[in-house]
Design a protein around this motif. Structure first.
Motif, PDB file in Angstrom:
ATOM      1  N   LYS A   1      -6.076   0.744  -3.510  1.00 45.00           N
ATOM      2  CA  LYS A   1      -5.876  -0.293  -4.706  1.00 45.00           C
ATOM      3  C   LYS A   1      -5.081   0.292  -5.875  1.00 45.00           C
ATOM      4  O   LYS A   1      -5.136   1.419  -5.793  1.00 45.00           O
ATOM      5  CB  LYS A   1      -7.143  -0.833  -5.460  1.00 45.00           C
ATOM      6  CG  LYS A   1      -8.181  -1.281  -4.442  1.00 45.00           C
ATOM      7  CD  LYS A   1      -9.385  -1.706  -5.135  1.00 45.00           C
ATOM      8  CE  LYS A   1     -10.702  -1.376  -4.393  1.00 45.00           C
ATOM      9  NZ  LYS A   1     -10.897  -0.053  -3.894  1.00 45.00           N
ATOM     10  N   GLY A   2      -4.328  -0.638  -6.414  1.00 48.73           N
ATOM     11  CA  GLY A   2      -3.635   0.099  -7.450  1.00 48.73           C
ATOM     12  C   GLY A   2      -3.710  -1.114  -8.799  1.00 48.73           C
ATOM     13  O   GLY A   2      -4.024  -2.119  -8.566  1.00 48.73           O
ATOM     14  N   GLY A   3      -3.296  -0.479 -10.170  1.00 44.97           N
ATOM     15  CA  GLY A   3      -3.289  -1.516 -11.161  1.00 44.97           C
ATOM     16  C   GLY A   3      -4.300  -1.188 -12.291  1.00 44.97           C
ATOM     17  O   GLY A   3      -4.228  -1.936 -13.023  1.00 44.97           O
ATOM     18  N   PHE A   4      -4.770   0.093 -12.271  1.00 41.38           N
ATOM     19  CA  PHE A   4      -5.662   0.310 -13.449  1.00 41.38           C
ATOM     20  C   PHE A   4      -5.240   1.531 -14.134  1.00 41.38           C
ATOM     21  O   PHE A   4      -4.962   2.614 -13.278  1.00 41.38           O
ATOM     22  CB  PHE A   4      -7.206   0.789 -13.016  1.00 41.38           C
ATOM     23  CG  PHE A   4      -8.205  -0.445 -13.219  1.00 41.38           C
ATOM     24  CD1 PHE A   4      -8.163  -1.372 -14.390  1.00 41.38           C
ATOM     25  CD2 PHE A   4      -8.886  -0.797 -12.295  1.00 41.38           C
ATOM     26  CE1 PHE A   4      -8.914  -2.262 -14.592  1.00 41.38           C
ATOM     27  CE2 PHE A   4      -9.784  -1.917 -12.445  1.00 41.38           C
ATOM     28  CZ  PHE A   4     -10.032  -2.573 -13.604  1.00 41.38           C
TER      29      PHE A   4
ATOM     30  N   ASP B   1       6.978  -1.049 -12.705  1.00 44.21           N
ATOM     31  CA  ASP B   1       7.217   0.456 -12.646  1.00 44.21           C
ATOM     32  C   ASP B   1       5.748   1.131 -12.287  1.00 44.21           C
ATOM     33  O   ASP B   1       5.715   2.018 -11.495  1.00 44.21           O
ATOM     34  CB  ASP B   1       7.845   1.003 -13.713  1.00 44.21           C
ATOM     35  CG  ASP B   1       7.211   0.905 -15.181  1.00 44.21           C
ATOM     36  OD1 ASP B   1       6.155   0.014 -15.263  1.00 44.21           O
ATOM     37  OD2 ASP B   1       7.506   1.458 -16.263  1.00 44.21           O
ATOM     38  N   TYR B   2       4.688   0.906 -12.856  1.00 39.66           N
ATOM     39  CA  TYR B   2       3.523   1.551 -12.736  1.00 39.66           C
ATOM     40  C   TYR B   2       2.765   1.206 -11.221  1.00 39.66           C
ATOM     41  O   TYR B   2       2.306   2.162 -10.489  1.00 39.66           O
ATOM     42  CB  TYR B   2       2.639   1.010 -13.698  1.00 39.66           C
ATOM     43  CG  TYR B   2       1.162   1.540 -13.805  1.00 39.66           C
ATOM     44  CD1 TYR B   2       0.989   3.128 -14.258  1.00 39.66           C
ATOM     45  CD2 TYR B   2      -0.090   1.033 -13.400  1.00 39.66           C
ATOM     46  CE1 TYR B   2      -0.148   3.843 -14.091  1.00 39.66           C
ATOM     47  CE2 TYR B   2      -1.219   1.784 -13.393  1.00 39.66           C
ATOM     48  CZ  TYR B   2      -1.089   3.186 -13.822  1.00 39.66           C
ATOM     49  OH  TYR B   2      -2.502   3.853 -13.594  1.00 39.66           O
ATOM     50  N   ILE B   3       3.127   0.124 -10.787  1.00 40.12           N
ATOM     51  CA  ILE B   3       2.472  -0.248  -9.681  1.00 40.12           C
ATOM     52  C   ILE B   3       3.491   0.448  -8.382  1.00 40.12           C
ATOM     53  O   ILE B   3       2.927   0.949  -7.548  1.00 40.12           O
ATOM     54  CB  ILE B   3       2.716  -2.018  -9.344  1.00 40.12           C
ATOM     55  CG1 ILE B   3       1.854  -2.856 -10.162  1.00 40.12           C
ATOM     56  CG2 ILE B   3       2.459  -2.405  -7.583  1.00 40.12           C
ATOM     57  CD1 ILE B   3       0.280  -2.426 -10.163  1.00 40.12           C
ATOM     58  N   ARG B   4       4.478   0.418  -8.742  1.00 39.25           N
ATOM     59  CA  ARG B   4       5.605   1.324  -7.883  1.00 39.25           C
ATOM     60  C   ARG B   4       5.071   2.727  -7.698  1.00 39.25           C
ATOM     61  O   ARG B   4       5.009   3.263  -6.697  1.00 39.25           O
ATOM     62  CB  ARG B   4       7.141   1.227  -8.306  1.00 39.25           C
ATOM     63  CG  ARG B   4       8.094   1.284  -7.135  1.00 39.25           C
ATOM     64  CD  ARG B   4       9.513   1.221  -7.555  1.00 39.25           C
ATOM     65  NE  ARG B   4       9.854  -0.095  -7.655  1.00 39.25           N
ATOM     66  CZ  ARG B   4       9.935  -0.809  -8.929  1.00 39.25           C
ATOM     67  NH1 ARG B   4      10.078  -0.261  -9.961  1.00 39.25           N
ATOM     68  NH2 ARG B   4      10.197  -2.389  -8.622  1.00 39.25           N
TER      69      ARG B   4
ATOM     70  N   THR C   1       2.575   4.406   6.071  1.00 44.39           N
ATOM     71  CA  THR C   1       2.058   2.697   5.702  1.00 44.39           C
ATOM     72  C   THR C   1       0.839   2.787   5.190  1.00 44.39           C
ATOM     73  O   THR C   1      -0.221   3.364   5.975  1.00 44.39           O
ATOM     74  CB  THR C   1       2.329   2.103   6.978  1.00 44.39           C
ATOM     75  OG1 THR C   1       3.554   2.235   7.326  1.00 44.39           O
ATOM     76  CG2 THR C   1       2.010   0.626   6.890  1.00 44.39           C
ATOM     77  N   ILE C   2       0.389   2.011   4.153  1.00 47.70           N
ATOM     78  CA  ILE C   2      -0.923   1.758   3.788  1.00 47.70           C
ATOM     79  C   ILE C   2      -1.303   0.613   4.253  1.00 47.70           C
ATOM     80  O   ILE C   2      -0.694  -0.581   4.364  1.00 47.70           O
ATOM     81  CB  ILE C   2      -0.908   1.446   2.303  1.00 47.70           C
ATOM     82  CG1 ILE C   2      -0.725   2.787   1.413  1.00 47.70           C
ATOM     83  CG2 ILE C   2      -2.278   1.080   1.743  1.00 47.70           C
ATOM     84  CD1 ILE C   2      -0.134   2.775   0.133  1.00 47.70           C
ATOM     85  N   ASP C   3      -2.543   0.535   5.012  1.00 48.33           N
ATOM     86  CA  ASP C   3      -2.927  -0.380   6.003  1.00 48.33           C
ATOM     87  C   ASP C   3      -3.356  -1.714   5.161  1.00 48.33           C
ATOM     88  O   ASP C   3      -3.148  -2.829   5.411  1.00 48.33           O
ATOM     89  CB  ASP C   3      -4.044  -0.073   6.739  1.00 48.33           C
ATOM     90  CG  ASP C   3      -3.905   0.795   7.889  1.00 48.33           C
ATOM     91  OD1 ASP C   3      -2.712   0.774   8.598  1.00 48.33           O
ATOM     92  OD2 ASP C   3      -4.634   1.941   7.990  1.00 48.33           O
ATOM     93  N   LEU C   4      -3.925  -1.500   3.936  1.00 46.97           N
ATOM     94  CA  LEU C   4      -4.305  -2.464   3.097  1.00 46.97           C
ATOM     95  C   LEU C   4      -4.224  -2.119   1.623  1.00 46.97           C
ATOM     96  O   LEU C   4      -4.912  -1.167   1.324  1.00 46.97           O
ATOM     97  CB  LEU C   4      -5.744  -2.980   3.383  1.00 46.97           C
ATOM     98  CG  LEU C   4      -6.234  -4.025   2.420  1.00 46.97           C
ATOM     99  CD1 LEU C   4      -5.663  -5.319   2.439  1.00 46.97           C
ATOM    100  CD2 LEU C   4      -7.644  -4.503   2.693  1.00 46.97           C
ATOM    101  N   TRP C   5      -3.269  -2.537   1.006  1.00 49.96           N
ATOM    102  CA  TRP C   5      -3.061  -2.378  -0.562  1.00 49.96           C
ATOM    103  C   TRP C   5      -3.533  -3.543  -1.167  1.00 49.96           C
ATOM    104  O   TRP C   5      -3.353  -4.648  -1.102  1.00 49.96           O
ATOM    105  CB  TRP C   5      -1.678  -1.828  -0.714  1.00 49.96           C
ATOM    106  CG  TRP C   5      -1.587  -1.454  -2.238  1.00 49.96           C
ATOM    107  CD1 TRP C   5      -1.662  -0.161  -2.638  1.00 49.96           C
ATOM    108  CD2 TRP C   5      -1.361  -2.136  -3.280  1.00 49.96           C
ATOM    109  NE1 TRP C   5      -1.369   0.073  -4.134  1.00 49.96           N
ATOM    110  CE2 TRP C   5      -1.219  -1.496  -4.660  1.00 49.96           C
ATOM    111  CE3 TRP C   5      -1.347  -3.542  -3.817  1.00 49.96           C
ATOM    112  CZ2 TRP C   5      -1.043  -1.824  -5.916  1.00 49.96           C
ATOM    113  CZ3 TRP C   5      -0.898  -4.199  -5.085  1.00 49.96           C
ATOM    114  CH2 TRP C   5      -0.858  -3.237  -6.086  1.00 49.96           C
ATOM    115  N   GLN C   6      -4.459  -3.188  -2.379  1.00 47.22           N
ATOM    116  CA  GLN C   6      -5.207  -4.260  -3.012  1.00 47.22           C
ATOM    117  C   GLN C   6      -4.852  -4.133  -4.657  1.00 47.22           C
ATOM    118  O   GLN C   6      -4.688  -2.947  -5.004  1.00 47.22           O
ATOM    119  CB  GLN C   6      -6.665  -4.133  -2.886  1.00 47.22           C
ATOM    120  CG  GLN C   6      -7.110  -4.275  -1.465  1.00 47.22           C
ATOM    121  CD  GLN C   6      -8.316  -3.583  -1.239  1.00 47.22           C
ATOM    122  OE1 GLN C   6      -9.493  -4.112  -1.221  1.00 47.22           O
ATOM    123  NE2 GLN C   6      -8.511  -2.280  -0.977  1.00 47.22           N
ATOM    124  N   LEU C   7      -4.436  -5.481  -5.179  1.00 47.05           N
ATOM    125  CA  LEU C   7      -4.084  -5.510  -6.590  1.00 47.05           C
ATOM    126  C   LEU C   7      -5.646  -5.256  -7.176  1.00 47.05           C
ATOM    127  O   LEU C   7      -6.390  -6.204  -7.244  1.00 47.05           O
ATOM    128  CB  LEU C   7      -3.412  -6.649  -6.821  1.00 47.05           C
ATOM    129  CG  LEU C   7      -3.129  -6.770  -8.520  1.00 47.05           C
ATOM    130  CD1 LEU C   7      -2.457  -5.437  -9.099  1.00 47.05           C
ATOM    131  CD2 LEU C   7      -2.391  -8.083  -8.850  1.00 47.05           C
TER     132      LEU C   7
END
Length: 280
Positions: free
Chosen positions: A88-91, A106-109, A123-129
């Protein structure tokens, strides 16, 4: 006659995974911050999980931060062929127990590129916000995610702690295959979202799945657990497995014994009566 519940699920209709997975969040320092106290033990827990048939592991850039993803690679790389790692990303993580949503593109990237490197995958199989950032329109937040999917860096995309309106808004930007919300035997505030994801063929990944609920449930759970020769936690997980076929479980632990106990939950199939009694 009751049909036997399936213990596998096809994520995105493609990736077949065992519904009892492993959540790696606990393999960090206090407050989900810093390095795990006993790194060798943490590696052994991850290795035991995979050796016992777990092929779905959930992590996040924010766990540590960053240190949890690196630990997974240290313990398990090169990965078994069918192992699916979700991140996951976004924190932002200014300190222990501090979680600040950051949906700036830019942070998410940076999160995505960092996760690819730390997990040692192409490759990330599952990326979650991890969360919607109230300060940034989600259409902007998901821009780099769309780019990463097109570039083959992300296979599938999921959301965390969202309502139906947010899912539908995100879906206008990119297909969504999973939702990770708080849900367990004792806290069913997201019941409506679970039913919605089941109808839409999305996976539902309850976080904090081991909570067995309020005291009023205790006597019922104890009685049913005794009948199955099981623990309270195992009954809480077995209830979730029966609740809906799209539920993927990611109980976490720092103990190999507790890991094995959690995985044994897959062997417990509650009767319709037991399920109904616990669901009241």
């Amino acid at each position: 006659m009751e049909t036997k519940q399936s213990l596998t699920y096809k994520l995105g209709g493609q990736l077949e995974i065992n519904r009892l997975g492993y959540g790696a969040m606990q393999l960090t320092g206090t407050g989900v911050f810093g390095e795990v106290a006993d790194r060798e033990n943490a590696k052994k827990v991850l290795q035991s999980a995979v050796a016992s048939g777990v092929n779905f592991i959930d992590t996040a850039e924010a766990y540590g931060p960053k240190l949890n993803e690196s630990l997974i690679a240290d313990a398990l790389y090169p990965y078994k062929k069918d192992l699916v790692i979700a991140t996951k990303g976004g924190f932002n993580r200014p300190g222990p127990n501090q979680w600040v949503p950051n949906g700036r593109p830019d942070y998410i990237r940076e999160n995505i590129e960092g996760s690819l490197q730390r997990l040692k995958v192409d490759t990330i199989d599952l990326w979650q916000l991890h969360r919607f950032d109230p300060a940034v329109p989600v259409e902007e937040t998901l821009g780099p995610v769309v780019e990463a999917v097109k570039a083959g860096k992300i296979r599938y995309v999921g959301l965390s702690e969202v309502n139906i309106e947010q899912i539908e808004r995100a879906e206008k930007v990119i297909p969504i295959v999973s939702v990770q919300n708080l849900y367990n035997l004792g806290n069913r505030q997201w019941e409506e979202i679970l039913d919605y994801t089941a109808k839409r063929n999305m996976a539902f990944i309850p976080w904090f799945p081991l909570a067995s609920g309020p005291d009023k449930l205790a006597e019922k759970i104890d009685r049913i657990a005794a009948k199955h020769g099981a623990t309270t936690s195992q009954i809480a997980l077995a209830w979730l497995l029966k609740r809906s076929a799209n539920i993927l479980l990611i109980p976490g632990t720092k103990s190999i014994d507790h890991l094995e106990e959690n995985l044994q939950s897959a062997r417990i199939e509650l009767s319709e009566e037991e399920f109904a009694e616990l669901s009241k």
